[in-house]
Write a protein that holds these residues in place. Structure first.
Motif, short mmCIF file in Angstrom:
data_model
loop_
_atom_site.label_atom_id
_atom_site.label_comp_id
_atom_site.label_asym_id
_atom_site.label_seq_id
_atom_site.Cartn_x
_atom_site.Cartn_y
_atom_site.Cartn_z
N LEU A 1 -11.23 14.87 23.72
CA LEU A 1 -11.86 13.72 23.10
C LEU A 1 -10.93 12.53 23.26
CD1 LEU A 1 -13.19 15.32 19.77
CD2 LEU A 1 -14.45 14.93 21.90
N ILE A 2 -11.47 11.39 23.69
CA ILE A 2 -10.68 10.20 23.97
C ILE A 2 -10.88 9.18 22.86
CG2 ILE A 2 -10.20 8.36 25.63
CD1 ILE A 2 -11.39 10.15 27.80
N PHE A 3 -9.79 8.68 22.31
CA PHE A 3 -9.81 7.67 21.27
C PHE A 3 -9.00 6.47 21.76
CE2 PHE A 3 -10.22 11.85 19.55
CZ PHE A 3 -11.18 11.76 18.55
N ARG A 4 -9.65 5.34 21.89
CA ARG A 4 -9.00 4.15 22.45
C ARG A 4 -8.38 3.31 21.34
NH1 ARG A 4 -9.96 4.41 27.62
NH2 ARG A 4 -11.86 5.46 28.37
N ALA A 5 -7.07 3.14 21.43
CA ALA A 5 -6.35 2.35 20.43
C ALA A 5 -6.68 0.88 20.59
CB ALA A 5 -4.85 2.58 20.56
N PRO A 6 -6.79 0.15 19.49
CA PRO A 6 -7.16 -1.26 19.59
C PRO A 6 -6.06 -2.16 20.13
CG PRO A 6 -6.74 -0.63 17.31
CD PRO A 6 -6.68 0.61 18.11
N GLY A 7 -4.82 -1.67 20.16
CA GLY A 7 -3.72 -2.51 20.61
C GLY A 7 -3.10 -2.04 21.90
N GLN A 8 -1.80 -1.90 21.90
CA GLN A 8 -1.05 -1.56 23.10
C GLN A 8 -0.77 -0.06 23.14
OE1 GLN A 8 2.23 -4.33 23.78
NE2 GLN A 8 1.23 -5.83 22.48
N SER A 9 0.33 0.35 23.73
CA SER A 9 0.63 1.76 23.93
C SER A 9 0.74 2.50 22.60
CB SER A 9 1.94 1.91 24.71
OG SER A 9 3.00 1.33 23.99
N CYS B 1 -5.39 7.79 22.50
CA CYS B 1 -5.04 9.09 21.92
C CYS B 1 -6.06 10.09 22.46
CB CYS B 1 -5.13 9.06 20.39
SG CYS B 1 -3.96 7.98 19.56
N ARG B 2 -5.60 11.29 22.74
CA ARG B 2 -6.50 12.33 23.22
C ARG B 2 -6.32 13.59 22.39
NH1 ARG B 2 -8.41 11.06 28.95
NH2 ARG B 2 -7.68 8.92 29.22
N LEU B 3 -7.45 14.11 21.90
CA LEU B 3 -7.47 15.35 21.16
C LEU B 3 -7.94 16.44 22.11
CD1 LEU B 3 -7.13 16.64 18.31
CD2 LEU B 3 -9.59 16.25 17.99
N TRP B 4 -7.07 17.42 22.33
CA TRP B 4 -7.32 18.43 23.37
C TRP B 4 -7.92 19.69 22.74
CZ3 TRP B 4 -6.30 16.73 28.27
CH2 TRP B 4 -5.47 15.60 28.39
N LYS B 5 -9.10 20.07 23.22
CA LYS B 5 -9.72 21.35 22.87
C LYS B 5 -9.36 22.33 23.98
CE LYS B 5 -13.58 19.22 20.37
NZ LYS B 5 -15.06 19.17 20.23
N VAL B 6 -8.21 22.98 23.81
CA VAL B 6 -7.64 23.78 24.88
C VAL B 6 -8.55 24.94 25.26
CG1 VAL B 6 -5.65 25.16 25.58
CG2 VAL B 6 -5.31 23.10 24.19
N GLY C 1 -5.60 26.81 13.45
CA GLY C 1 -4.25 26.58 13.91
C GLY C 1 -3.96 25.15 14.29
N GLY C 2 -4.97 24.42 14.73
CA GLY C 2 -4.77 23.04 15.11
C GLY C 2 -4.95 22.82 16.59
N ARG C 3 -5.11 21.56 16.96
CA ARG C 3 -5.26 21.16 18.35
C ARG C 3 -4.23 20.10 18.68
NH1 ARG C 3 -11.33 20.99 17.24
NH2 ARG C 3 -12.17 22.88 18.20
N PRO C 4 -3.67 20.09 19.90
CA PRO C 4 -2.72 19.05 20.26
C PRO C 4 -3.39 17.69 20.36
CG PRO C 4 -3.24 20.42 22.16
CD PRO C 4 -3.87 21.08 20.98
N VAL C 5 -2.71 16.67 19.88
CA VAL C 5 -3.15 15.30 20.03
C VAL C 5 -2.01 14.53 20.66
CG1 VAL C 5 -2.46 14.73 17.67
CG2 VAL C 5 -4.06 13.25 18.87
#
Length: 272
Positions: A89-97, A78-83, A66-70
């Motif tokens: 899971l935390i993914f840090r963007a290389p730039g700004q917001s 960015c955060r991928l949520w395993k509800v 079904g998918g997971r919210p990101v």
């Protein structure tokens, strides 16, 4: 600030098209909230972001298919949520917001993000850094161009909206440069290794003003852009002459009619 949902029969961009399932919303308190569309009630809150949640999508290919919210936020993550597992899971963007996110591909869990640094990023749940990145996707951002422009001009390159065809590799991005850029997300959907993932430019379509919302039809034949004279999240710049409007573009597949990118239908504009 954002919402995305997953229903019993698939994934959607919001609650209106979902017969049942869950709705995810995010706001300035930094939380992602879960709502039940079956019961019409609040379910739970997901904590983790350290600043406002600015965008949400559902990455296809999670538990049960079904998918997971990101989520993307002003804390540059960015955060991928395993509800079900109550983890993230935390993914840090290389730039700004991270101002915009959208799911891409047919089940590999990948997504695309854009933000105030003007870069378009392709993410994989198996890699903490972007699997592919296009810097200044909507125009030059060199120091020389900044010096020659007015102080607010760099805002025109901020990516405020992204969208993708459902189950496909067509990606659209919008900023304040007066155009919607089209990209092919290569190697997504489990169809290639990390080294094969890329964002290949396909062309652009006219969209006067700041593109603050994007949607692509399920068959990838129609693109709709919500445009306005100012960015969605603040009054940092203004496009002279731009009006709040919906811009509808009819797309062509390769080999159909003229050209390989797209064809513009008549634009439909409506004042606020």
């Amino acid at each position: 600030a954002a919402a995305a949902g997953v229903g019993a029969t698939g994934v959607g961009a919001g609650a209106a098209s979902l017969p049942c399932g869950d709705l995810y919303s995010g706001g300035a308190d930094g939380t992602v909230k879960i709502w039940s569309l079956d019961d019409g009630a609040y379910v739970d809150s997901l904590f983790g972001h350290q600043a406002a949640v600015l965008s949400l999508a559902v990455a296809r290919g999670g538990a049960g298919g079904g998918g997971r919210p990101v989520s993307g936020a002003a804390d540059r993550t960015c955060r991928l949520w395993k509800v079900a597992e109550e983890t993230q899971l935390i993914f840090r963007a290389p730039g700004q917001s991270v101002d915009a996110v959208c799911s891409v591909g047919g089940g590999g869990g990948e997504w695309v993000s854009g933000g105030a640094d003007g870069a378009l990023c392709l993410w994989s749940p198996l890699k903490k850094r972007p699997a592919a990145r296009v810097a200044a996707a909507h125009g030059p951002s060199s120091p020389s161009s900044r010096r020659s422009a007015s102080p607010l001009d760099p805002v025109r390159g901020w990516i405020g909206a992204v969208a993708a065809s459902r189950g496909g590799d067509l990606v659209a991005s919008g900023a304040g440069d007066g155009s919607v850029r089209l990209w092919a997300a290569r190697g997504v959907g489990g169809g290639g290794g990390a080294s094969q993932r890329a964002l290949e430019p396909l062309g652009s379509l006219p969209a006067p003003g700041f593109v603050n919302g994007l949607a692509v039809s399920r068959d990838a034949r129609v693109l709709v852009a919500g445009v306005g004279p100012e960015p969605r999240l603040g009054r940092w710049s203004r496009a002279p002459g731009a009006r709040p409007a919906l811009v509808v573009q009819r797309l062509r597949r390769r080999g159909e009619g003229e050209g390989a990118g797209g064809e513009a239908a008549e634009d439909e504009e409506e004042d606020e």
